[in-house]
Every structure is written in structure tokens, then in C-alpha cells.
Design an enzyme around this catalytic site. Structure first.
Site, PDB file in Angstrom:
ATOM      1  N   THR A 233       0.848  -1.189   0.000  1.00 31.55           N
ATOM      2  CA  THR A 233       0.000   0.000   0.000  1.00 31.55           C
ATOM      3  C   THR A 233       0.886   1.243   0.000  1.00 31.55           C
ATOM      4  O   THR A 233       1.810   1.343   0.813  1.00 31.55           O
ATOM      5  CB  THR A 233      -0.898  -0.009   1.260  1.00 31.55           C
ATOM      6  OG1 THR A 233      -1.617  -1.238   1.258  1.00 31.55           O
ATOM      7  CG2 THR A 233      -1.862   1.167   1.268  1.00 31.55           C
ATOM      8  N   CYS A 320      26.339   4.352   8.428  1.00 31.94           N
ATOM      9  CA  CYS A 320      25.949   2.945   8.409  1.00 31.94           C
ATOM     10  C   CYS A 320      27.041   2.055   8.982  1.00 31.94           C
ATOM     11  O   CYS A 320      26.792   0.953   9.413  1.00 31.94           O
ATOM     12  CB  CYS A 320      25.614   2.502   6.999  1.00 31.94           C
ATOM     13  SG  CYS A 320      24.397   3.577   6.254  1.00 31.94           S
TER      14      CYS A 320
HETATM   15  C1  LIG Z   1      25.177   6.204  -1.333  1.00 33.10           C
HETATM   16  C2  LIG Z   1      24.066   5.647  -0.514  1.00 33.10           C
HETATM   17  N1  LIG Z   1      23.317   4.644  -1.004  1.00 33.10           N
HETATM   18  C3  LIG Z   1      22.292   4.112  -0.324  1.00 33.10           C
HETATM   19  C4  LIG Z   1      21.959   4.584   0.924  1.00 33.10           C
HETATM   20  C5  LIG Z   1      20.810   3.960   1.651  1.00 33.10           C
HETATM   21  O1  LIG Z   1      19.681   4.786   1.589  1.00 33.10           O
HETATM   22  P1  LIG Z   1      18.499   4.570   2.673  1.00 33.10           P
HETATM   23  O2  LIG Z   1      19.015   5.090   3.963  1.00 33.10           O
HETATM   24  O3  LIG Z   1      17.355   5.349   2.128  1.00 33.10           O
HETATM   25  O4  LIG Z   1      18.220   3.114   2.697  1.00 33.10           O
HETATM   26  C6  LIG Z   1      22.705   5.613   1.501  1.00 33.10           C
HETATM   27  C7  LIG Z   1      22.409   6.100   2.872  1.00 33.10           C
HETATM   28  O5  LIG Z   1      23.281   6.470   3.617  1.00 33.10           O
HETATM   29  C8  LIG Z   1      23.777   6.177   0.750  1.00 33.10           C
HETATM   30  O6  LIG Z   1      24.525   7.174   1.240  1.00 33.10           O
END
Ligand SMILES: Cc1ncc(COP(=O)(O)O)c(C=O)c1O
Length: 374
Positions: A233, A320
Site C-alpha cells: 500500500t 551505516c
Molecule cells: C550512497 C548511498 N546509497 C544508499 C543509501 C541507503 O539509503 P536509505 O538510507 O534510504 O536506505 C545511503 C544512505 O546512507 C547512501 O549514502
């Protein structure tokens, strides 16, 4: 609060929030319902699609709303598993984990993966790319701009190479959108990943652009949303939000890039005059707000926590990977020593930041260096 971590995420802009609110409050209908309340949601989604398509110079039917940049990357990469004749992907060593870990997954299922090396500034080598192509190559996936060191990759040249060899080209443009001026008519790619939360829209909304005619299977199975290719959705408010964010970014892109670049260069000049501060990544072809520096002899976690005491937000690396104490794989890939890779902080500015903020943060970084340098 001084927020210098815009590559990790951004504050939702007031415009975006205002435009989203009606879809969180009164217009809560399911876009698949045929009564008026549902059709208001349907109209909001399709108008958003049209708005984004106009800006990117593509067809609305080429936009697929997803839950994130990560989902878009997963979809674009993992579809190789459906292609019998093509079992080889070319990518780079400095992709985001959303790409790298999708590649690891497909590799575990029998796909050959070539990860291109990069030079000291993070640029992929185009000759290495050409030499890596073989009859089985089904996909090239190279990021538009790197999240840690801000390198803007030669995506126009890569797109040409992909076309000449009849290979699909996917680019992760999560860090590029809003920070680099482009449209998809000139930059001819087959798939592009975008995320909302890097440019003033909420977290949890993304886009996968899929050029018409590209063979790709659906990724999330279920209902018939997104023309049967991506079930679930629709997240109407966030779709409205990402459309407004992209529209605002594109309207002010020249001013924003210039302002942010000037601010970055102002701050960088001060920082690089300090003994023991070293720039990582390129001087040219760098995202306008990205500053990635190593603070020789200082642990990044210590500096990040110290700055936090003054309500300053910077990153100890890419968000991350922030939980780990491994040296950044991106800095290792550009040839930085372990010592430098383990002392890096990332500052990411945007058009909401000011020179006064830079001065304040500079002073605190200097104090921190004096206090903690070994
Ligand atoms: C280059 C890159 N790709 C992908 C992502 C992932 O995006 P999302 O946080 O929306 O999953 C990030 C997030 O830090 C990013 O910097």
C-alpha cells in the site's frame, strides 16, 4: 544545535512537512479504493510521479516508489538472479553497503562479481571497467557520488561504455540528488536509486528509476501497486514529501550548490591549516558539502563525543558503518594508511548551514585536537 551530518540524513523541510500533513491527517485513504477519499490519495501519488518525472526528464511510468535507497539498490542488483545468460556484475570497491552486501548475496548464489579499484581520489578506472566486461556481463553498478569522501564518479562516461557494450547500467544517486545537477535525458542510465531523507523528505521513502523497456522482475510480491512491480500500500504522505523535496532542490540547485561549496571551501581552508589535519578524497569533482578529514592521533569517536557536548553533530565515518571500529573500507580503497583511516571524521554541510557555525565548530575541533592528540 549545529547539524553537520547531512550525508547521514537531513531535517525534514518545512515545505515538505506542510505538504505531507493533509495525507497524514484527513486524506488517509488507500490509493486503491475507488471512493473519493481513496482517489485523493491516488491523485496525490500520480501528481508526485509527474512532478518528479518532469524534473528528471523522464516518463512518469519510469518511476517506482520504494521504501528506501537500500531497497532500490537491492532491487536493481538482485534482479541479475533472474537473468540466465548474464551472470556477471561489475561494480566498485567503494559502493554503499546496500550495493556491496547485495553483491555479496548474489555472489553466494553463483553470480560473478568484479569490484573495480579506485584511485587515490576515489575515481573508478575506466580502462579497468572496459577490460572487465565479458559476454556474461549483465549489469554495471557504479555510484553517482560516494557517501564518505564525496567523489563524483564519471557516470556519463560509464553510461557510454555500458551502451556501447549493450549492458544495463545502474547508479546509486542517493548522495548525488540535490547536490549534483543532472537529468536522466542527458545521463542515460537504465536504473537509478534515490532516497528521500538526504534532501529534506522523511526517512523510509525511495525511488528506483527504471528506464522503459528494461527487463526487471518485481521485487516485493503482493498486490498490484506500482504497475504490478512493487507491492505494498503506497506511502502517500512520503511520496508527496519526496516529490516536494526534489522539486525544491531542483528549483534552487545552482544557488544551493554554490553556497554550500563556498561554505565548504571556507571551512576546509581553516581546517587544512592545522597541523595533523589531512583531507581525504578529491579536491575537484567532490560533493559540495563533503569534508572528510583525518585528525592524526585523535580517535574519531572521542572527537565526535566531545563535539556532541557542544551540541555539534558530525560523523565518525559513514553512518551505516558507525558501530564498527574497522578502518573505513573506502579510505582503505583510496590507499590511506590504517592510522589515517582510523582517525577520520566526516562533516557534511548543506545550504542550511552558516559560516558562523563553521567558525564555532572549528574552534571546538582545535580545542579537541589539543586535548586528545596523542
Ligand atoms: C550512497 C548511498 N546509497 C544508499 C543509501 C541507503 O539509503 P536509505 O538510507 O534510504 O536506505 C545511503 C544512505 O546512507 C547512501 O549514502
Amino acid at each position: 544545535m549545529i547539524y553537520f551530518d547531512n550525508a547521514a540524513t537531513t531535517k525534514i523541510s518545512e515545505n515538505v512537512l506542510e505538504e505531507m500533513m493533509p495525507y497524514l491527517k484527513e486524506n488517509y485513504g488507500n490509493a486503491s479504493s475507488i471512493y473519493s477519499l481513496g482517489q485523493k490519495s491516488r491523485a496525490a501519488i500520480e501528481n508526485s510521479r509527474i512532478k518528479i518525472a518532469e524534473i528528471l526528464k523522464i516518463k512518469p511510468s519510469e518511476i517506482y516508489f520504494t521504501s528506501s535507497g537500500s531497497e532500490s539498490d537491492n532491487w536493481a542488483i538482485k534482479d541479475i538472479l533472474n537473468k540466465k545468460e548474464k551472470n556477471h556484475i561489475i561494480s566498485s570497491r567503494i559502493e554503499h553497503p546496500a550495493v556491496l552486501n547485495s553483491l555479496k548475496y548474489v555472489e553466494s548464489k553463483g553470480i560473478d562479481v568484479t569490484l573495480l579499484s579506485v584511485d587515490e581520489f576515489g575515481n573508478v578506472n575506466l580502462d579497468e571497467l572496459k577490460n572487465s566486461i565479458n559476454d556474461k556481463t549483465g549489469l554495471i553498478s557504479i555510484m553517482f557520488a560516494n557517501n564518505e569522501i564525496g567523489t563524483v564518479e564519471p557516470v556519463y562516461e560509464i553510461s557510454k561504455i555500458a551502451r556501447e557494450n549493450n549492458i544495463l547500467f545502474h547508479t546509486d544517486a542517493v548522495q548525488a540528488i540535490g547536490n549534483v545537477k543532472f537529468n536522466l535525458k542527458d545521463l542515460d542510465v537504465d536504473m537509478m536509486s534515490i532516497s528521500g531523507h538526504k534532501l529534506g523528505a522523511p526517512k523510509g521513502i525511495g525511488i528506483l528509476y527504471i528506464k522503459d523497456g528494461t527487463e526487471i522482475n518485481s521485487f516485493i510480491h503482493g498486490g498490484s501497486q506500482e504497475r504490478d512491480r512493487r507491492a505494498s500500500t503506497e506511502n502517500v504522505a512520503s511520496i508527496v514529501g519526496i516529490a516536494r523535496a526534489i522539486s525544491d532542490a531542483s528549483e534552487n540547485i545552482d544557488e544551493n550548490i554554490e553556497y554550500t561549496k563556498d561554505l565548504r571551501d571556507y571551512f576546509l581552508e581553516k581546517l587544512l591549516n592545522v597541523d595533523g589535519i589531512i583531507l581525504n578524497g578529491p579536491i575537484e569533482n567532490r560533493l559540495p558539502g563533503n569534508i572528510n578529514i583525518s585528525l592524526k592521533g585523535v580517535k574519531p569517536q572521542t572527537m565526535v563525543r566531545y563535539l556532541d557536548m557542544f551540541d555539534i553533530c558530525v560523523s565518525q565515518g559513514s553512518a551505516c558503518a558507525a558501530g564498527s571500529i574497522e578502518p573505513s573500507y573506502v579510505l582503505s580503497a583510496i590507499g590511506r594508511s590504517e592510522e589515517l583511516a582510523l582517525s577520520m571524521i566526516r562533516i557534511s554541510l548543506n545550504h542550511n548551514n552558516t559560516k558562523e557555525e563553521c567558525d564555532f565548530v572549528f574552534d571546538k575541533i582545535l580545542r579537541g585536537m589539543k586535548k586528545f592528540k596523542k
